[in-house]
Every structure is written in C-alpha cells, then in structure tokens.
Design an enzyme around this catalytic site. Sequence first.
Site, PDB file in Angstrom:
ATOM      1  N   MET A   1       5.412  -8.967   1.467  1.00  0.00           N
ATOM      2  CA  MET A   1       5.438  -8.339   2.668  1.00  0.00           C
ATOM      3  C   MET A   1       6.303  -9.273   3.674  1.00  0.00           C
ATOM      4  O   MET A   1       7.020  -8.551   4.490  1.00  0.00           O
ATOM      5  CB  MET A   1       4.196  -8.471   2.976  1.00  0.00           C
ATOM      6  CG  MET A   1       3.612  -7.727   4.475  1.00  0.00           C
ATOM      7  SD  MET A   1       2.125  -7.870   4.796  1.00  0.00           S
ATOM      8  CE  MET A   1       1.004  -6.543   3.747  1.00  0.00           C
TER       9      MET A   1
ATOM     10  N   ARG B   1       9.738  -7.082   2.972  1.00  0.00           N
ATOM     11  CA  ARG B   1       9.488  -5.751   3.396  1.00  0.00           C
ATOM     12  C   ARG B   1       9.709  -5.407   4.676  1.00  0.00           C
ATOM     13  O   ARG B   1      10.011  -4.436   5.015  1.00  0.00           O
ATOM     14  CB  ARG B   1       7.985  -4.843   2.450  1.00  0.00           C
ATOM     15  CG  ARG B   1       7.968  -3.691   2.695  1.00  0.00           C
ATOM     16  CD  ARG B   1       9.092  -3.069   1.950  1.00  0.00           C
ATOM     17  NE  ARG B   1       8.891  -1.401   2.157  1.00  0.00           N
ATOM     18  CZ  ARG B   1       9.412  -0.780   3.167  1.00  0.00           C
ATOM     19  NH1 ARG B   1      10.134  -1.423   4.107  1.00  0.00           N
ATOM     20  NH2 ARG B   1       8.982   0.780   3.333  1.00  0.00           N
ATOM     21  N   TYR B   2       9.161  -6.176   5.575  1.00  0.00           N
ATOM     22  CA  TYR B   2       8.945  -6.032   6.784  1.00  0.00           C
ATOM     23  C   TYR B   2       9.627  -7.144   7.779  1.00  0.00           C
ATOM     24  O   TYR B   2       9.475  -6.893   9.379  1.00  0.00           O
ATOM     25  CB  TYR B   2       7.495  -5.941   7.395  1.00  0.00           C
ATOM     26  CG  TYR B   2       6.797  -5.091   6.353  1.00  0.00           C
ATOM     27  CD1 TYR B   2       6.982  -3.712   6.497  1.00  0.00           C
ATOM     28  CD2 TYR B   2       5.803  -5.402   5.715  1.00  0.00           C
ATOM     29  CE1 TYR B   2       6.378  -2.900   5.623  1.00  0.00           C
ATOM     30  CE2 TYR B   2       4.991  -4.531   4.847  1.00  0.00           C
ATOM     31  CZ  TYR B   2       5.328  -3.232   4.718  1.00  0.00           C
ATOM     32  OH  TYR B   2       4.698  -2.522   3.836  1.00  0.00           O
TER      33      TYR B   2
ATOM     34  N   GLU C   1      -6.621 -15.714   9.926  1.00  0.00           N
ATOM     35  CA  GLU C   1      -7.995 -14.974   9.893  1.00  0.00           C
ATOM     36  C   GLU C   1      -8.974 -15.978   9.176  1.00  0.00           C
ATOM     37  O   GLU C   1     -10.025 -15.603   9.778  1.00  0.00           O
ATOM     38  CB  GLU C   1      -7.565 -13.782   8.979  1.00  0.00           C
ATOM     39  CG  GLU C   1      -8.420 -12.609   9.100  1.00  0.00           C
ATOM     40  CD  GLU C   1      -8.241 -11.317   8.643  1.00  0.00           C
ATOM     41  OE1 GLU C   1      -8.762 -10.386   8.256  1.00  0.00           O
ATOM     42  OE2 GLU C   1      -7.047 -11.288   8.115  1.00  0.00           O
TER      43      GLU C   1
ATOM     44  N   ASP D   1       0.436 -19.444   1.908  1.00  0.00           N
ATOM     45  CA  ASP D   1      -0.062 -19.214   3.234  1.00  0.00           C
ATOM     46  C   ASP D   1       0.331 -18.472   4.164  1.00  0.00           C
ATOM     47  O   ASP D   1       1.756 -18.327   4.109  1.00  0.00           O
ATOM     48  CB  ASP D   1      -0.349 -20.749   3.869  1.00  0.00           C
ATOM     49  CG  ASP D   1      -1.622 -21.591   3.585  1.00  0.00           C
ATOM     50  OD1 ASP D   1      -2.705 -20.714   3.160  1.00  0.00           O
ATOM     51  OD2 ASP D   1      -1.542 -22.438   3.358  1.00  0.00           O
TER      52      ASP D   1
ATOM     53  N   LEU E   1       1.879   1.630   3.146  1.00  0.00           N
ATOM     54  CA  LEU E   1       0.931   0.660   3.402  1.00  0.00           C
ATOM     55  C   LEU E   1      -0.186   1.285   4.360  1.00  0.00           C
ATOM     56  O   LEU E   1      -1.254   0.973   4.197  1.00  0.00           O
ATOM     57  CB  LEU E   1       1.525  -0.658   4.074  1.00  0.00           C
ATOM     58  CG  LEU E   1       0.679  -1.899   4.582  1.00  0.00           C
ATOM     59  CD1 LEU E   1       0.270  -2.461   3.360  1.00  0.00           C
ATOM     60  CD2 LEU E   1       1.561  -2.645   5.373  1.00  0.00           C
TER      61      LEU E   1
ATOM     62  N   GLU F   1      -2.860 -14.151   7.336  1.00  0.00           N
ATOM     63  CA  GLU F   1      -4.286 -13.790   6.827  1.00  0.00           C
ATOM     64  C   GLU F   1      -5.287 -15.104   6.399  1.00  0.00           C
ATOM     65  O   GLU F   1      -6.110 -15.135   6.371  1.00  0.00           O
ATOM     66  CB  GLU F   1      -4.077 -12.975   5.701  1.00  0.00           C
ATOM     67  CG  GLU F   1      -3.707 -11.508   6.002  1.00  0.00           C
ATOM     68  CD  GLU F   1      -2.313 -11.262   6.104  1.00  0.00           C
ATOM     69  OE1 GLU F   1      -1.893 -10.115   6.460  1.00  0.00           O
ATOM     70  OE2 GLU F   1      -1.781 -12.126   6.194  1.00  0.00           O
TER      71      GLU F   1
ATOM     72  N   LEU G   1       6.112  -2.888   9.838  1.00  0.00           N
ATOM     73  CA  LEU G   1       4.774  -2.748   9.123  1.00  0.00           C
ATOM     74  C   LEU G   1       4.107  -1.292   9.310  1.00  0.00           C
ATOM     75  O   LEU G   1       3.652  -0.608   8.481  1.00  0.00           O
ATOM     76  CB  LEU G   1       3.862  -3.821   9.367  1.00  0.00           C
ATOM     77  CG  LEU G   1       2.810  -3.983   8.747  1.00  0.00           C
ATOM     78  CD1 LEU G   1       2.123  -5.473   8.516  1.00  0.00           C
ATOM     79  CD2 LEU G   1       1.331  -3.308   9.327  1.00  0.00           C
TER      80      LEU G   1
ATOM     81  N   HIS H   1      -6.828  -8.764   0.555  1.00  0.00           N
ATOM     82  CA  HIS H   1      -6.509  -7.980   1.834  1.00  0.00           C
ATOM     83  C   HIS H   1      -7.146  -6.308   1.364  1.00  0.00           C
ATOM     84  O   HIS H   1      -6.901  -5.942   0.158  1.00  0.00           O
ATOM     85  CB  HIS H   1      -5.016  -7.679   1.818  1.00  0.00           C
ATOM     86  CG  HIS H   1      -4.480  -7.165   3.093  1.00  0.00           C
ATOM     87  ND1 HIS H   1      -4.885  -5.854   3.331  1.00  0.00           N
ATOM     88  CD2 HIS H   1      -3.859  -7.950   4.146  1.00  0.00           C
ATOM     89  CE1 HIS H   1      -4.091  -5.820   4.788  1.00  0.00           C
ATOM     90  NE2 HIS H   1      -3.550  -6.962   5.177  1.00  0.00           N
TER      91      HIS H   1
END
Length: 353
Positions: free
Chosen positions: A4, A92-93, A275, A268, A26, A271, A20, A191
């Site tokens: 990602m 991807r983003y 989070e 890392d 997604l 998230e 995203l 996730h």
Amino acid sequence: MMNMGGPATVAETHDFLNNLFSDGDLIPLPFQRFLAPIIARRRTPQIEQQYTDIGGGSPILRYTQLQGEGMAKLLDELHPDTAPHKSYVAFRYVRPLTEETARQMKADGVKRAVAFTQYPQYSCSTTGSSLNELFRRGKSGEVSNDIQWSVIDRWGTHSGFIEAVSQNIEAALAKFPEEVRKDTVLLFSAHSLPMSVVNRGDPYVLEVSATVSAVMDRLGHSNPFRLVWQSQVGPSAWMGMQTGDAIKGLARLGKKQVVIVPIAFTSDHIETLYEIDLEYMKEAKEHGIEIYRAESLNESPVFIRALADIAAQHLRDCSAGKGPVSTQLGLRCPGCTNDTCGQQKAWFSRGGR
C-alpha cells in the site's frame, strides 16, 4: 515488492489519501470519482497531524527497500541460476507508484520479474488491487512486453514468517514478570475490511486466521488470544470486533496484561506507530491494562531470510513447470463482479502476455 505504501513526508499525505479513496478495490464508495477527492480533502489535516506525531512521515519505504535489498542478496546465494537479483518497490497509493516502477523496470531492460506481494495474507482489496494496477500498466504498454511475469500472492503461513512473528511476541511477553506471563492476553490485530468485501467471498479473514493459528502452534498455545480488527473507515459495516473495543472489553473482564500483535503488517507505518502505539496504548493504560506491542518485522534477519526463502522456492517451482501463479490466485471470489480482476488473473497466468 508490492504494498500500500505511506507518505514519507507530511506534504505527500493528501495525494496518498486521494489515491487511496479513489481505489474501489480497497474502499468501495458510491460515486467514487466524485466522493474520493472530497473525503481526501476533509481527512488530510487530521492525517497530516498523525504523520507529524510519528516523526514526519511513514518509514515503510525505508523498511521495504531494506528488506528487498537483503532478500536479493540472499537470493543470489539461494538461487544462483537467476542471479543477480534486484528488488523494486511498487506502492499502490504513494511514490514510488506502480507506474513509476514499471517505467523504471522497462528502462532497466528487465526480462524476468516476480510480482511479490508484501501483504502476507491475500485480499482482493490489497494484493488484488496491486495486481490489477500492474495489469493495467502492462496492457497500456508502460510495462515492457518483453517481461516474463510470475506472482507470489500469499505466504501467511510460511514457517520463516511465523518464526519471525513468534520471536517478537516472545520478546514482548518477556517484559512481564514470569509469574503472570502465562495470563497475558495476546491480541492479534489486523487491518479490517468492509463487510461488503468479506461477504463476496474474499479469503483475507480466513488467511489471517490461519496465520494466527500457525503462530499459536509455534508458541505452544502458551497464552490466551483473540484476533481483532483495526483501521475502520467510514460508517459502513466492517469486520469486527474492533481492536479498541476489544481492549475495553478485556479491561471489563478484569484482564490486566496484554501484548498486541500486528499480524497483517510487516513494517511499521501509521497503523502501528500511531493507531496502536499512541491510540490503543493510551486506551489500555486508561483502563488499567499493562500493554506492550510485539515489534514489527522491519529489519528482522529472520524475516528477511523468510522473504528470500519464499522467493527462491517460487523460482524453483517456476523452473519445475508449476506455472507462474498459484492455484488460489486463479479463483475469483464467488461474488466478484469486477471484470478487471478476471482479466488480470488470466494475464498473469500467461506470464504477463
């Protein structure tokens, strides 16, 4: 090495979020082309602050590059027939985006490539999305037609991966006094996915569960455990229970020690660093729980060796005529209505032809 990705600097946050939320694989949204920029713009200030709070950006690119370089070096020894090996990162983003990496590989004259997902467990919304994007770039000509492709699409129960995760859990458990260690709850956090994705037959929940089961077997079922889910976005139904709710529930049940284990993240990023480390840790302490996180795999030599072993076995299998893709990759979700998904699977099954 497909993933990602995450913004390396705070300034990249808006573009990351826009890409995203624009990805229907997604996060499926009605009127996605119109809603995605609006949601990204609204969420940018909050997410920029979160990246500021973890040091000014995500370290995922640095760790992915480090893992890839270490893997390629070991792979030269493990599978000399295809040496020298070189790793490329395709996020991807955020940069390096798939199309940028595709153009670089074309410029470098690459003739043989492995699309190696860095998501251990397969989901159409993660690995599937990255493969769809690579397929689109291949069909547009941005990926050289001379490249012979194969795919490593999942590896959530590989023994080296399981060992690396288990060692980090054991290190976290060792922070508790021995007399209470066995009562510590292991909270595996992955996730989450929208239930609309789960209900069409996506295999992710099953594969994450298989990873957790393999880790607990390796640990000898030494501790009570649960699998929970994080990072829900928006008001629609997502896979639960949510990690924060689980922490509060454990406190209500009188549990005093927890090790939280990121089981679907290998490096890392926000998230784990925000989070889990800032939000969930704070919640746990406010509810009287002593909590530690099992470290992410990052620079783990056991994990980097596992990546090399996975790649080497894949290359041996390809040489033995087992084909460029796994049996599972060829099966679409029973509820899939995405034509690109079917075309992508056929394209990779032909080696990118």
